[in-house]
Scaffold this motif. Structure first.
Motif, PDB file in Angstrom:
ATOM      1  N   ALA A 106      87.791  35.372  35.179  1.00  0.00           N
ATOM      2  CA  ALA A 106      88.878  34.542  34.656  1.00  0.00           C
ATOM      3  C   ALA A 106      90.024  35.378  34.107  1.00  0.00           C
ATOM      4  O   ALA A 106      91.156  34.895  34.027  1.00  0.00           O
ATOM      5  N   THR A 107      89.738  36.629  33.767  1.00  0.00           N
ATOM      6  CA  THR A 107      90.799  37.504  33.238  1.00  0.00           C
ATOM      7  C   THR A 107      91.455  38.347  34.317  1.00  0.00           C
ATOM      8  O   THR A 107      92.665  38.580  34.266  1.00  0.00           O
ATOM      9  N   ILE A 108      90.690  38.792  35.332  1.00  0.00           N
ATOM     10  CA  ILE A 108      91.280  39.675  36.345  1.00  0.00           C
ATOM     11  C   ILE A 108      91.832  38.916  37.543  1.00  0.00           C
ATOM     12  O   ILE A 108      92.679  39.429  38.274  1.00  0.00           O
ATOM     13  N   ALA A 109      91.333  37.692  37.781  1.00  0.00           N
ATOM     14  CA  ALA A 109      91.816  36.900  38.918  1.00  0.00           C
ATOM     15  C   ALA A 109      91.911  35.437  38.517  1.00  0.00           C
ATOM     16  O   ALA A 109      91.228  34.576  39.082  1.00  0.00           O
ATOM     17  N   PRO A 110      92.746  35.130  37.532  1.00  0.00           N
ATOM     18  CA  PRO A 110      92.826  33.740  37.065  1.00  0.00           C
ATOM     19  C   PRO A 110      93.373  32.811  38.141  1.00  0.00           C
ATOM     20  O   PRO A 110      94.320  33.144  38.843  1.00  0.00           O
ATOM     21  N   HIS A 111      92.723  31.674  38.290  1.00  0.00           N
ATOM     22  CA  HIS A 111      93.158  30.678  39.264  1.00  0.00           C
ATOM     23  C   HIS A 111      92.920  29.304  38.657  1.00  0.00           C
ATOM     24  O   HIS A 111      91.880  29.072  38.022  1.00  0.00           O
ATOM     25  N   PRO A 112      93.829  28.366  38.814  1.00  0.00           N
ATOM     26  CA  PRO A 112      93.658  27.068  38.164  1.00  0.00           C
ATOM     27  C   PRO A 112      92.503  26.235  38.707  1.00  0.00           C
ATOM     28  O   PRO A 112      92.024  25.320  38.034  1.00  0.00           O
TER      29      PRO A 112
END
Length: 376
Positions: free
Chosen positions: A272-278
């Motif tokens: 969630a921190t290195i590849a955040p996506h909704p």
């Protein structure tokens, strides 16, 4: 309803839905829970009613879809409808995917079918007229793969036969060039079980990638899942430590839930921190959807480590074998692995054995931690 570009961007559904466009006669949009949006045109060809998928949004714009729909509804004839018009195999395969496979098959099956088409069938047969593809050509391609990839060779023959059986029913061709071709590949049950030292080396190599795919493969190792079952996971599927999967997303066709023990949960939080996506936990590189493939990363790591041949699916077999050796009950292992349950079990035991799944994956998580601490 009046379909707009803004509506297409924002529409979300919980089940497959169809919407008609008030602005263009015969134009529909099919929307799936995975976010796939396809334009479909319905029209009459003489006395027959036809329906054709003409493209996907956003690859095809709404304006392009409306123009195509006007032409089809106005003429009543779609390219390739008349036999003898030299429908290419590429077009036939695309129609089978959109009109049959994407409507009737589970998401994992759709991905596998598309992979076989894109990797093997379309490069070899794409520009050959569908009614000219010969039995000898199908056999040559399949037998050329049989020694190195026997399972893929067999599935290739089966897929060609499936496409042509559908085309025969749709009266697009007169024959099936793959009919009664014997499976060319000799397949043997795999028995590769990784040692603890190999597990530690592979887990660390996955982590060294610090990419979505590398972390995904670590979570596959930690959960005993099939390599393809978690790719489309959404943040909305996550409930605390439980990652829920619908029946459509599981090979056995039953809903399931994976417990994320401490190590796996930390990896998901890190993503969630290195590849955040909704929407997606494991987003693809372009960010429009979830990740599609892990095979290139797995192949590269396999070459780097220089270990005896292994595949991502061997991680699952290792979980089952090593899990039993460290004392996890067989019933709990089977529950984690989401093998197909018998009719009686499905009928009278509707809920999942959550405590058993949690206990099994916590114990497996502790085992992985132990072998990582002991490995040099």
């Amino acid at each position: 309803m009046r379909i707009t570009h803004k509506w297409l961007q924002g529409i979300r559904v919980d089940a497959n839905r169809e919407f008609s466009d008030d602005m263009t006669r015969g134009l529909f949009v099919r929307v799936s829970p995975t976010g796939r949006k396809a334009f479909e045109v319905r029209y009459k060809d003489g006395s027959k009613r036809r329906r054709r998928t003409i493209g996907r949004y956003p690859d095809m714009s709404l304006a392009q879809a409306r123009e195509e729909a006007r032409q089809l509804v106005g003429s009543g004839v779609h390219r390739g409808d008349v036999r003898g018009s030299r429908l290419m195999f590429r077009d036939l395969a695309q129609r089978w995917m959109s009109e049959h496979c994407e409507r009737r098959c589970r998401p994992l099956t759709i991905v596998a079918r598309r992979c076989t088409l894109n990797r093997h069938l379309l490069p070899a047969f794409g520009d050959i007229p569908a009614d000219a593809l010969s039995r000898a050509q199908v056999k040559a391609l399949a037998y050329g793969l049989a020694d190195e990839m026997p399972t893929r060779a067999n599935s290739l023959v089966e897929l060609v036969s499936t496409i042509y059986n559908w085309a025969l029913a749709e009266e697009l061709v007169d024959r099936n060039p793959a009919a009664r071709i014997r499976p060319p590949g000799i397949t043997r049950p795999r028995d590769r079980v990784l040692s603890d030292a190999e597990l530690a080396a592979i887990y660390r190599a996955f982590g060294a990638e610090t990419t979505v795919v590398g972390i995904y493969l670590q979570i596959v190792l930690l959960t005993g899942s099939r390599p393809g079952e978690l790719r489309s996971a959404r943040w909305s599927d996550l409930d605390g430590h439980w990652l829920h999967r619908s029946a459509d997303e599981m090979k056995a066709g039953n809903k399931h839930a994976f417990y994320l023990a401490p190590r796996a949960k930390r990896l998901v939080d890190f993503l969630a921190t290195i590849a955040p996506h909704p929407t997606y936990i494991f987003p693809g590189k372009a960010g429009r959807s979830h990740m599609r493939t892990y095979q290139k990363t797995a192949d590269r790591i396999r070459r780097q480590l220089g270990l005896p041949h292994w595949t991502p699916h061997d991680l699952r077999r290792t979980f089952r074998t090593r899990g039993r050796q460290i004392g996890i009950p067989v019933d709990a292992l089977e529950a984690v692995m989401a093998h197909s349950r018998g009719l009686i079990t499905r009928t009278y035991e509707a809920d999942l054995p959550y405590p058993e799944i949690q206990d099994a994956l916590v114990r497996w998580d502790a085992h992985i931690t132990q072998i990582l601490d002991e490995a040099p």
